[in-house]
Design a protein around this motif. Sequence first.
Motif, PDB file in Angstrom:
ATOM      1  N   VAL A 150       0.848  -1.189   0.000  1.00 14.01           N
ATOM      2  CA  VAL A 150       0.000   0.000   0.000  1.00 14.01           C
ATOM      3  C   VAL A 150       0.884   1.239   0.000  1.00 14.01           C
ATOM      4  CG1 VAL A 150      -1.781   1.262   1.253  1.00 14.01           C
ATOM      5  CG2 VAL A 150      -1.681  -1.227   1.416  1.00 14.01           C
ATOM      6  N   THR A 151       0.589   2.168  -0.881  1.00  9.44           N
ATOM      7  CA  THR A 151       1.299   3.442  -0.890  1.00  9.44           C
ATOM      8  C   THR A 151       0.277   4.561  -0.830  1.00  9.44           C
ATOM      9  OG1 THR A 151       2.906   2.409  -2.370  1.00  9.44           O
ATOM     10  CG2 THR A 151       3.072   4.785  -2.071  1.00  9.44           C
ATOM     11  N   LEU A 152       0.358   5.351   0.225  1.00 12.54           N
ATOM     12  CA  LEU A 152      -0.571   6.474   0.354  1.00 12.54           C
ATOM     13  C   LEU A 152       0.191   7.778   0.145  1.00 12.54           C
ATOM     14  CD1 LEU A 152      -2.578   5.454   3.557  1.00 12.54           C
ATOM     15  CD2 LEU A 152      -3.179   5.067   1.181  1.00 12.54           C
ATOM     16  N   THR A 153      -0.272   8.574  -0.786  1.00 15.96           N
ATOM     17  CA  THR A 153       0.314   9.900  -0.958  1.00 15.96           C
ATOM     18  C   THR A 153      -0.817  10.904  -0.917  1.00 15.96           C
ATOM     19  OG1 THR A 153       0.081   9.975  -3.351  1.00 15.96           O
ATOM     20  CG2 THR A 153       2.060   8.922  -2.498  1.00 15.96           C
ATOM     21  N   ARG A 154      -0.474  12.164  -1.058  1.00 14.33           N
ATOM     22  CA  ARG A 154      -1.526  13.176  -1.015  1.00 14.33           C
ATOM     23  C   ARG A 154      -2.462  13.058  -2.199  1.00 14.33           C
ATOM     24  NH1 ARG A 154       0.963  18.792   1.126  1.00 14.33           N
ATOM     25  NH2 ARG A 154       1.082  18.174   3.296  1.00 14.33           N
ATOM     26  N   GLY A 155      -1.925  12.627  -3.308  1.00 19.64           N
ATOM     27  CA  GLY A 155      -2.731  12.633  -4.532  1.00 19.64           C
ATOM     28  C   GLY A 155      -3.416  11.313  -4.840  1.00 19.64           C
ATOM     29  N   GLU A 156      -2.903  10.208  -4.304  1.00 12.92           N
ATOM     30  CA  GLU A 156      -3.503   8.921  -4.649  1.00 12.92           C
ATOM     31  C   GLU A 156      -3.252   7.888  -3.560  1.00 12.92           C
ATOM     32  OE1 GLU A 156      -1.717   7.114  -8.069  1.00 12.92           O
ATOM     33  OE2 GLU A 156       0.305   7.582  -7.412  1.00 12.92           O
ATOM     34  N   ARG A 157      -4.046   6.821  -3.662  1.00 11.36           N
ATOM     35  CA  ARG A 157      -3.898   5.693  -2.748  1.00 11.36           C
ATOM     36  C   ARG A 157      -3.724   4.464  -3.631  1.00 11.36           C
ATOM     37  NH1 ARG A 157      -9.392   6.703   0.402  1.00 11.36           N
ATOM     38  NH2 ARG A 157     -10.048   7.330  -1.679  1.00 11.36           N
ATOM     39  N   LYS A 158      -2.573   3.821  -3.511  1.00 11.01           N
ATOM     40  CA  LYS A 158      -2.205   2.806  -4.479  1.00 11.01           C
ATOM     41  C   LYS A 158      -1.955   1.472  -3.790  1.00 11.01           C
ATOM     42  CE  LYS A 158       1.555   3.500  -6.920  1.00 11.01           C
ATOM     43  NZ  LYS A 158       2.583   4.320  -7.607  1.00 11.01           N
ATOM     44  N   VAL A 159      -2.599   0.419  -4.298  1.00 13.58           N
ATOM     45  CA  VAL A 159      -2.351  -0.912  -3.762  1.00 13.58           C
ATOM     46  C   VAL A 159      -1.878  -1.791  -4.910  1.00 13.58           C
ATOM     47  CG1 VAL A 159      -3.415  -2.980  -2.775  1.00 13.58           C
ATOM     48  CG2 VAL A 159      -4.078  -0.721  -1.936  1.00 13.58           C
ATOM     49  N   VAL A 160      -0.856  -2.590  -4.641  1.00 13.31           N
ATOM     50  CA  VAL A 160      -0.451  -3.598  -5.612  1.00 13.31           C
ATOM     51  C   VAL A 160      -0.722  -4.952  -4.978  1.00 13.31           C
ATOM     52  CG1 VAL A 160       1.441  -4.570  -6.942  1.00 13.31           C
ATOM     53  CG2 VAL A 160       1.304  -2.100  -6.604  1.00 13.31           C
ATOM     54  N   LEU A 161      -1.596  -5.723  -5.625  1.00 11.18           N
ATOM     55  CA  LEU A 161      -1.963  -7.036  -5.097  1.00 11.18           C
ATOM     56  C   LEU A 161      -1.225  -8.086  -5.912  1.00 11.18           C
ATOM     57  CD1 LEU A 161      -3.825  -8.894  -3.334  1.00 11.18           C
ATOM     58  CD2 LEU A 161      -5.497  -8.728  -5.161  1.00 11.18           C
ATOM     59  N   GLY A 162      -0.330  -8.812  -5.249  1.00  7.05           N
ATOM     60  CA  GLY A 162       0.334  -9.925  -5.912  1.00  7.05           C
ATOM     61  C   GLY A 162      -0.631 -11.083  -5.979  1.00  7.05           C
ATOM     62  N   ASP A 163      -0.144 -12.274  -5.669  1.00  7.04           N
ATOM     63  CA  ASP A 163      -1.046 -13.410  -5.639  1.00  7.04           C
ATOM     64  C   ASP A 163      -1.883 -13.282  -4.372  1.00  7.04           C
ATOM     65  OD1 ASP A 163      -1.654 -16.110  -6.844  1.00  7.04           O
ATOM     66  OD2 ASP A 163      -1.316 -16.625  -4.738  1.00  7.04           O
ATOM     67  N   GLY A 164      -3.199 -13.469  -4.486  1.00  9.92           N
ATOM     68  CA  GLY A 164      -3.995 -13.433  -3.271  1.00  9.92           C
ATOM     69  C   GLY A 164      -5.368 -12.853  -3.459  1.00  9.92           C
ATOM     70  N   GLU A 165      -6.010 -12.569  -2.323  1.00 10.59           N
ATOM     71  CA  GLU A 165      -7.370 -12.052  -2.330  1.00 10.59           C
ATOM     72  C   GLU A 165      -7.545 -11.107  -1.151  1.00 10.59           C
ATOM     73  OE1 GLU A 165     -10.442 -15.037  -2.074  1.00 10.59           O
ATOM     74  OE2 GLU A 165     -12.010 -13.577  -2.536  1.00 10.59           O
ATOM     75  N   ALA A 166      -8.286 -10.033  -1.380  1.00  7.74           N
ATOM     76  CA  ALA A 166      -8.535  -9.093  -0.288  1.00  7.74           C
ATOM     77  C   ALA A 166      -9.846  -8.369  -0.517  1.00  7.74           C
ATOM     78  CB  ALA A 166      -7.387  -8.084  -0.178  1.00  7.74           C
ATOM     79  N   ILE A 167     -10.473  -7.980   0.608  1.00  8.60           N
ATOM     80  CA  ILE A 167     -11.675  -7.144   0.548  1.00  8.60           C
ATOM     81  C   ILE A 167     -11.264  -5.724   0.900  1.00  8.60           C
ATOM     82  CG2 ILE A 167     -13.923  -6.653   1.596  1.00  8.60           C
ATOM     83  CD1 ILE A 167     -14.236  -9.630   2.081  1.00  8.60           C
ATOM     84  N   PHE A 168     -11.647  -4.787   0.065  1.00 10.98           N
ATOM     85  CA  PHE A 168     -11.299  -3.389   0.283  1.00 10.98           C
ATOM     86  C   PHE A 168     -12.545  -2.611   0.669  1.00 10.98           C
ATOM     87  CE2 PHE A 168      -7.052  -3.635  -1.410  1.00 10.98           C
ATOM     88  CZ  PHE A 168      -7.123  -4.746  -2.240  1.00 10.98           C
ATOM     89  N   ASP A 169     -12.448  -1.921   1.792  1.00 10.66           N
ATOM     90  CA  ASP A 169     -13.537  -1.047   2.213  1.00 10.66           C
ATOM     91  C   ASP A 169     -12.944   0.355   2.188  1.00 10.66           C
ATOM     92  OD1 ASP A 169     -15.736   0.095   3.310  1.00 10.66           O
ATOM     93  OD2 ASP A 169     -15.938  -1.378   4.910  1.00 10.66           O
ATOM     94  N   VAL A 170     -13.198   1.054   1.098  1.00  8.22           N
ATOM     95  CA  VAL A 170     -12.451   2.271   0.815  1.00  8.22           C
ATOM     96  C   VAL A 170     -13.173   3.503   1.347  1.00  8.22           C
ATOM     97  CG1 VAL A 170     -11.523   3.711  -1.028  1.00  8.22           C
ATOM     98  CG2 VAL A 170     -11.431   1.226  -1.219  1.00  8.22           C
ATOM     99  N   ALA A 171     -12.449   4.288   2.122  1.00  9.09           N
ATOM    100  CA  ALA A 171     -13.002   5.558   2.619  1.00  9.09           C
ATOM    101  C   ALA A 171     -13.132   6.526   1.456  1.00  9.09           C
ATOM    102  CB  ALA A 171     -12.065   6.128   3.681  1.00  9.09           C
ATOM    103  N   ALA A 172     -14.284   7.182   1.393  1.00  2.00           N
ATOM    104  CA  ALA A 172     -14.511   8.098   0.282  1.00  2.00           C
ATOM    105  C   ALA A 172     -13.542   9.275   0.373  1.00  2.00           C
ATOM    106  CB  ALA A 172     -15.948   8.598   0.318  1.00  2.00           C
ATOM    107  N   ASP A 173     -12.891   9.573  -0.712  1.00  2.00           N
ATOM    108  CA  ASP A 173     -12.008  10.736  -0.794  1.00  2.00           C
ATOM    109  C   ASP A 173     -11.854  11.055  -2.267  1.00  2.00           C
ATOM    110  OD1 ASP A 173     -10.079  12.665  -0.722  1.00  2.00           O
ATOM    111  OD2 ASP A 173      -8.761  11.613   0.672  1.00  2.00           O
TER     112      ASP A 173
END
Lengths: 330, 186
Positions: A150-173
Amino acid sequence: MTSIAVHDDRTPDDGAMAEAGAWVARLQRSEVGEADGLAFEAWLDAAPGNRGAYRRAVAIWQEFEANAEAVLAELEPLAQPIPIRRKPVRGWWVGGAGVALAAGLAVAVAPALMVQPLTQTFVTGKGQHQHVKLADGSVIDLNAETRLSVTLTRGERKVVLGDGEAIFDVAADKARPFTVAAADHLVRVVGTQFDVRNRQGGLTVTVARGKVQVRPLTAAVAGRSFLLTPGERLAVAAGGAEELKAVDPQETFSWRAGRLVYRDQPLGEVVADLNRQFVDQIEIGDPELAKLPITGVIVLDDPRAVTQRLSLMLPVRSVPSDRGLVLLRK
Amino acid sequence: MTASGPPERRAGEGRQDDSPLIRAFFEKRENLILFLAARTRSMAAAEDLVQDLYLRLATQTPAAEVKSPVALLYRMAANLLVDQVRSDQRSSRRSAQWRIETRASLGGEDVVDETPADEALIARERVRQLAAAVADLPPQMGRAFRLHKLEGRSQAETAEAMGVSRKMVEAHIQAAVRQLSKRLRS
């Protein structure tokens, strides 16, 4: 006559109030189920004062829910500080694991340094789930054997998912789009809840809330761009075949609650899922067996119980092996 | 239980569908609302959730016969709780924060134009009452209530933060609800 309008105005007795309080508290459990519902139903009608007492307890409870922020602001801070997400969070450097960092650096850090992205990597092994809260208020639940950064910057929120599974509950912004890169595709959202699964080169994205865009990561990747709405699932096979269908997202999300839900899934794929959830490994002794379709819910409590339930759904039996269990035709 | 009348808040809901599940729904509608109300911000929000449940029932073709319709209704309601309510509450709490922040940034001036001044005054007084009641709870009970209810942590997270069992947290919450309901009249 409708019973909805009937309110019990008498002061509920202490016993009923105590029981009502117990029900309000019990219904906050994260695993409230059918049994709780039926017991609650029985209790409501067990004594004439119960309904009124519960209504009163729940009204107070809701009043606190609706005024939580204001009441907190009115209260003295807790003696022992605990990192909380209550304060409006502006930058990526506050909250969660970042708090320690902020405590140490807050005064000295120049604004220019604050934009430097911070990348965190999360990895789960067999049988491990992880619940991650990000500084922006978003929450990620990692399924077993999953790796993501996960990389959070002022302008964007970036996730790189390799092998796997995840549920994302994203805060509105709106100012900071949230993207998940997985298997040659980019999933882009503003604020929503969705599941991304990237296993064996096949990608699926299932949306529970909000809108989610899925498109090829670069122009070099073949494929179309999709806009998914709640209840839709996009599957992109390893070969690039795309399939969009309507699903109940809660079925896809059920792994978070320790359940796997299948509709006509081949046993081979189900076993692959199970082998991520348990250290004890299940092998399928007969390749024909791997093709048998399964429909049902598998509760992930203990590998032995799970295989026992499998043997009730399918004509299989299990024998112990040195790695775990082998499934054989009955 | 007598069967309740047609749903109150919304028109246009037919009762021509006579499946046992739909019948059970109308019979248990109020109880389902109460069940869900423990996890919503208002009764209206609980009614909305029950409406969602009805839509799901009415649009789904039932798989064969349902053995226990009431159990199924509560199962569906519980599923709504597990996944939906929590996240909705989180997001609505976020928007509440947003409102508070916007207001504060405008120099303390009350910009919420739809609330008349005297109502705002009453609301503020009520918030003070609520806060005072929480402050008067025994320390551990108050702390559990704060973390779980006001800061929105799960029981498990609250237990972890306090270093006690989840059962203990639930007991604190139960006692807090009882004490607060006794003291505060809504």
